[in-house]
Design an enzyme around this catalytic site. Structure first.
Site, PDB file in Angstrom:
ATOM      1  N   HIS A 170      28.437   0.480   4.547  1.00 21.84           N
ATOM      2  CA  HIS A 170      28.813  -0.848   5.047  1.00 21.84           C
ATOM      3  C   HIS A 170      28.835  -1.886   3.923  1.00 21.84           C
ATOM      4  CE1 HIS A 170      28.869   0.593   9.132  1.00 21.84           C
ATOM      5  NE2 HIS A 170      27.718   1.203   8.892  1.00 21.84           N
ATOM      6  N   LYS A 176      -2.218 -10.334  -8.478  1.00 20.32           N
ATOM      7  CA  LYS A 176      -2.702  -9.382  -7.476  1.00 20.32           C
ATOM      8  C   LYS A 176      -2.843 -10.045  -6.111  1.00 20.32           C
ATOM      9  CE  LYS A 176      -4.163  -5.424  -6.077  1.00 20.32           C
ATOM     10  NZ  LYS A 176      -3.075  -4.476  -5.805  1.00 20.32           N
ATOM     11  N   ASN A 179     -24.018   9.030  -2.473  1.00 21.17           N
ATOM     12  CA  ASN A 179     -22.582   8.750  -2.319  1.00 21.17           C
ATOM     13  C   ASN A 179     -21.975   9.937  -1.623  1.00 21.17           C
ATOM     14  OD1 ASN A 179     -22.787   6.556  -3.888  1.00 21.17           O
ATOM     15  ND2 ASN A 179     -21.658   7.369  -5.625  1.00 21.17           N
ATOM     16  N   GLY A 180     -20.975   9.700  -0.780  1.00 19.11           N
ATOM     17  CA  GLY A 180     -20.268  10.813  -0.145  1.00 19.11           C
ATOM     18  C   GLY A 180     -20.515  10.823   1.348  1.00 19.11           C
ATOM     19  N   CYS A 219     -19.008   3.958  -2.713  1.00 22.77           N
ATOM     20  CA  CYS A 219     -20.352   3.607  -3.178  1.00 22.77           C
ATOM     21  C   CYS A 219     -20.520   3.885  -4.673  1.00 22.77           C
ATOM     22  CB  CYS A 219     -21.375   4.423  -2.419  1.00 22.77           C
ATOM     23  SG  CYS A 219     -21.150   4.363  -0.648  1.00 22.77           S
ATOM     24  N   TRP A 248     -20.532   1.029   0.272  1.00 30.33           N
ATOM     25  CA  TRP A 248     -19.261   0.659   0.925  1.00 30.33           C
ATOM     26  C   TRP A 248     -19.337   1.326   2.290  1.00 30.33           C
ATOM     27  CZ3 TRP A 248     -15.021  -2.241  -0.575  1.00 30.33           C
ATOM     28  CH2 TRP A 248     -13.842  -2.066   0.138  1.00 30.33           C
ATOM     29  N   LYS A 264       8.101  -0.718  -6.005  1.00 32.47           N
ATOM     30  CA  LYS A 264       7.209  -0.201  -7.064  1.00 32.47           C
ATOM     31  C   LYS A 264       7.956  -0.173  -8.387  1.00 32.47           C
ATOM     32  CE  LYS A 264       4.206  -0.631  -5.677  1.00 32.47           C
ATOM     33  NZ  LYS A 264       3.790  -1.052  -4.406  1.00 32.47           N
ATOM     34  N   ARG A 323     -15.835  -0.545  -7.889  1.00 34.61           N
ATOM     35  CA  ARG A 323     -15.614   0.480  -6.862  1.00 34.61           C
ATOM     36  C   ARG A 323     -15.599  -0.116  -5.458  1.00 34.61           C
ATOM     37  NH1 ARG A 323     -16.957   5.692  -8.795  1.00 34.61           N
ATOM     38  NH2 ARG A 323     -17.677   6.399  -6.782  1.00 34.61           N
ATOM     39  N   GLU A 366       9.691   0.541  -0.305  1.00 36.12           N
ATOM     40  CA  GLU A 366       8.462   0.532  -1.103  1.00 36.12           C
ATOM     41  C   GLU A 366       8.703   1.183  -2.469  1.00 36.12           C
ATOM     42  OE1 GLU A 366       5.860  -1.002  -1.096  1.00 36.12           O
ATOM     43  OE2 GLU A 366       4.401   0.136  -2.242  1.00 36.12           O
ATOM     44  N   GLU A 410       8.783  -3.762  -9.790  1.00 38.53           N
ATOM     45  CA  GLU A 410       7.587  -4.500 -10.216  1.00 38.53           C
ATOM     46  C   GLU A 410       7.126  -4.135 -11.617  1.00 38.53           C
ATOM     47  OE1 GLU A 410       4.293  -5.372  -6.986  1.00 38.53           O
ATOM     48  OE2 GLU A 410       5.044  -3.338  -6.791  1.00 38.53           O
TER      49      GLU A 410
END
Ligand code: F6R
Length: 599
Positions: free
Chosen positions: A498, A594, A99-100, A2, A75, A479, A27, A475, A482
């Site tokens: 192998h 993105k 918020n929270g 939020c 949110w 990263k 946000r 991953e 990229e």
């Protein structure tokens, strides 16, 4: 996540609030609202969806002269994204934005209901405004009433409250959630969740400390326990949105422990796991799972296949969406088809979902963006609640995807009876511990920064790991490539002999994921084989590995997933620091977008 704004001044109040909220859009939010008070009259407006909907609703409304206002983008965490659940929440004569999370809201709500108070929303926030009005009846002084209210709240909060009983005042409190107050020489006062709305408006700002409670009027500012410390505000809006970090990616890595808590709220309970998004009938007649995704989301899917099979005892098959589309897959109607996507717009994943729907399968999306194409098409959705991710290289979205899938595998385990009682409670205890692990894991940042200078060349990197740590190796390699443009591959540690071990020499860097809780000795033997061929080894492990050239020591944990999340952060920080040293634009790497909406 939020966003909060507040304003006291003579300019048109609605526009100040909406412009402020627009600066907080990054946000992430699913509804918005404002409350404006002038000469003791309050008007409040709320709308689901984008700020343009709120603008549309308020287009006939404007103010002239001195007044106060508060605004919020929400949110959803407790309660769905509806107008009733949007902030500000109102009592008889007061309005609040927050918020929270108020952790003890259920107890407070029960107490208030006994006092005859009726609740309009499903949020935790609404208790604040009713509690304040109850306290205001008990205390003659409104600030004392506000303080008494705040003292009763457990959890994290940034709160702004306005009341018709003090028409030129904003009450504020902060613990755990960010809040900044700003002012200028024109007598204007501003509140916001980050610097961004204050740039160009406020001349000086005070970053409130945890535990601050206070009030402000056009002529007076009071804060407990310490007076606020104002500093000049400088910088541009993009810098402000980065919240002091060098890149959005860095900010997002640092946000992971907070968003992970958001992901778990209302789902990971003390002795149960719950998903209100999935009704009981949804999992009936399901005897296998197929998961489709691309890139980082595919790695989250692959990691989850170990969890689903281990915890829920259900066979899982994971496919890269662009491969799945053209293989003429055989789909059986006892399959739950899961797609994973941060953006919800990835063309290949969307197409795979369409194919599954056409074949009559039950479909579930694990996604970060509500109302995206994938969310709209799937039969059910679990939102990952990572907030907007701006860095092209995915970090917090990956973390929350893996978390949701771990939670989902436990949910399946419960439904299928493959795990219960103490074993289930123990798994839940470990889940509750994840945000703390993520916070602690940031302690290695300095070490990653220092080490990065030794890994800027060479003819390649192998990230290796076994079991759950194999997808994590994939991953880590993704990263690094990229954002650094260095060649990196993720490999199962046991597969090196192998073929790939032929590449081993001192210019081949091995990043070895060596958790103590899962196949440590097996992984160690594989790393020894590489060391014997002179590969330069960087071990990431809670244990010192004597043959390694470099170490990043992680904290010891009793569960592989806790080690997983800690090592994930190490990989992210290391990749970022290498890319920064190479002078690359970490947030916008070359050739990447993105959201990949083309095949
Ligand atoms: C890597 C990255 C990409 C995405 C992939 C899928 O850091 O961000 O590999 O994971 O393009 O995107 P979503 O998850 O939006 O479907």
């Amino acid at each position: 996540m939020c966003g909060i704004v507040g304003y006291i001044g003579k300019r048109e109040i609605k526009s100040r609030l909406i412009e402020g909220l627009r600066e907080l859009e990054y946000r992430g939010y699913d509804s918005a609202g404002i409350a404006v008070m002038q000469q003791g009259r309050i008007e409040s407006f709320k709308a689901v969806g984008k700020l343009s909907n709120l603008e549309e609703k308020t287009k006939e409304f404007s103010t002239e002269g001195l007044g106060v206002g508060i605004g919020h983008t929400r949110w959803a965490t407790h309660g769905k994204p509806t107008e009733l659940n949007a902030h500000p929440h109102m009592g008889e004569y007061s309005y609040v934005v927050h918020n929270g999370i108020i952790e003890n809201y259920r107890e407070i709500k029960q107490m208030l209901e006994k006092e005859g108070i009726t609740f309009l929303s499903q949020t935790d926030t609404e208790v604040i405004v009713h509690l304040f009005e109850l306290e205001a009846e008990r205390h003659g002084d409104l600030f004392e009433a506000f303080k008494a209210t705040i003292e009763q709240l457990d959890g994290a909060y940034a709160v702004l409250l306005v009341t018709q009983k003090a028409p030129d005042t904003i009450f504020f409190a902060r613990k755990g959630s960010p809040m900044i107050i700003g002012r200028n020489g024109r007598g204007e006062i501003f509140f916001a969740s980050s610097d961004a709305p204050l740039i160009g408006e406020a001349e000086e700002v005070a970053y409130m400390e945890d535990g601050t409670v206070g009030y402000v009027t056009p002529d007076r500012l009071h804060a407990d326990p310490e007076p606020l410390l104002f500093v000049p505000l400088s910088g541009d809006k993009v810098t402000a949105q980065k919240g002091g970090y060098r890149f959005f990616m860095e900010k997002e890595i640092y946000e992971q422990y907070e968003v992970m808590s958001d992901t778990m709220i209302g789902r990971v309970l003390d002795d149960d796991i719950a998903f209100e998004e999935i009704d009981a009938a949804f999992l009936e007649d399901i005897s296998r799972i197929k998961i489709c995704a691309c890139g980082t989301s595919y790695h989250a899917a692959l990691a989850s296949s170990y969890l689903f099979e281990r915890l829920s005892k259900i066979p899982v098959n994971v496919e890269i969406a662009s491969e799945f589309r053209y293989k003429e897959p055989l789909l059986t109607d006892d399959t739950l088809f899961i797609v994973i996507s941060q953006s919800g717009e990835t063309a290949d994943t969307l197409e795979a979902l369409k194919m599954a729907k056409e074949a009559g399968l039950k479909t579930l999306a694990v996604c970060n963006v509500d109302n995206s194409s994938i969310v709209r098409l799937a039969d059910a959705t679990i939102l990952t609640r990572a907030g907007i991710e701006k860095g092209v290289a995915s970090t917090k979205a990956f973390a929350t995807q893996v978390m949701v899938l771990w939670m989902l595998s436990l949910f399946f385990a419960k439904k299928r009876g493959s795990m219960e009682g103490e074993a289930m409670r123990e798994e839940l205890r470990f889940m509750h511990y994840v945000p703390k692990v993520l916070q602690k894991s940031l302690e290695v940042h300095e070490k990653c920064k220092r080490l990065s200078k030794r890994y800027l060349h060479g003819h390649g990197f192998f990230f290796i790991g076994r079991d759950l740590f194999y997808p994590l190796a994939l991953e880590g390699a993704l990263k690094l490539k990229e954002i650094s443009y260095l060649h990196a591959e993720g490999y199962p540690a046991g597969e090196m002999k192998h073929g790939p071990i032929a590449l081993a020499d001192a210019e081949l860097f091995t990043i070895a994921l060596m958790p103590k809780t899962l196949l440590y000795d097996k992984t160690k033997s594989n790393v020894e084989e590489l060391s014997a061929r002179d590969s330069t080894i960087l071990s990431i492990s809670p244990e010192m590995f004597e043959l390694a050239d470099d170490f990043i020591l992680t904290h010891p944990h009793n569960h592989p997933m806790l080690e997983f999340f800690e090592m994930m952060v190490v990989e992210q920080l290391l990749a970022m620091e290498i890319a920064i040293r190479l002078g690359n634009d970490v947030d916008m790497p070359r050739n990447l977008a993105k959201s990949v909406t083309v095949e």
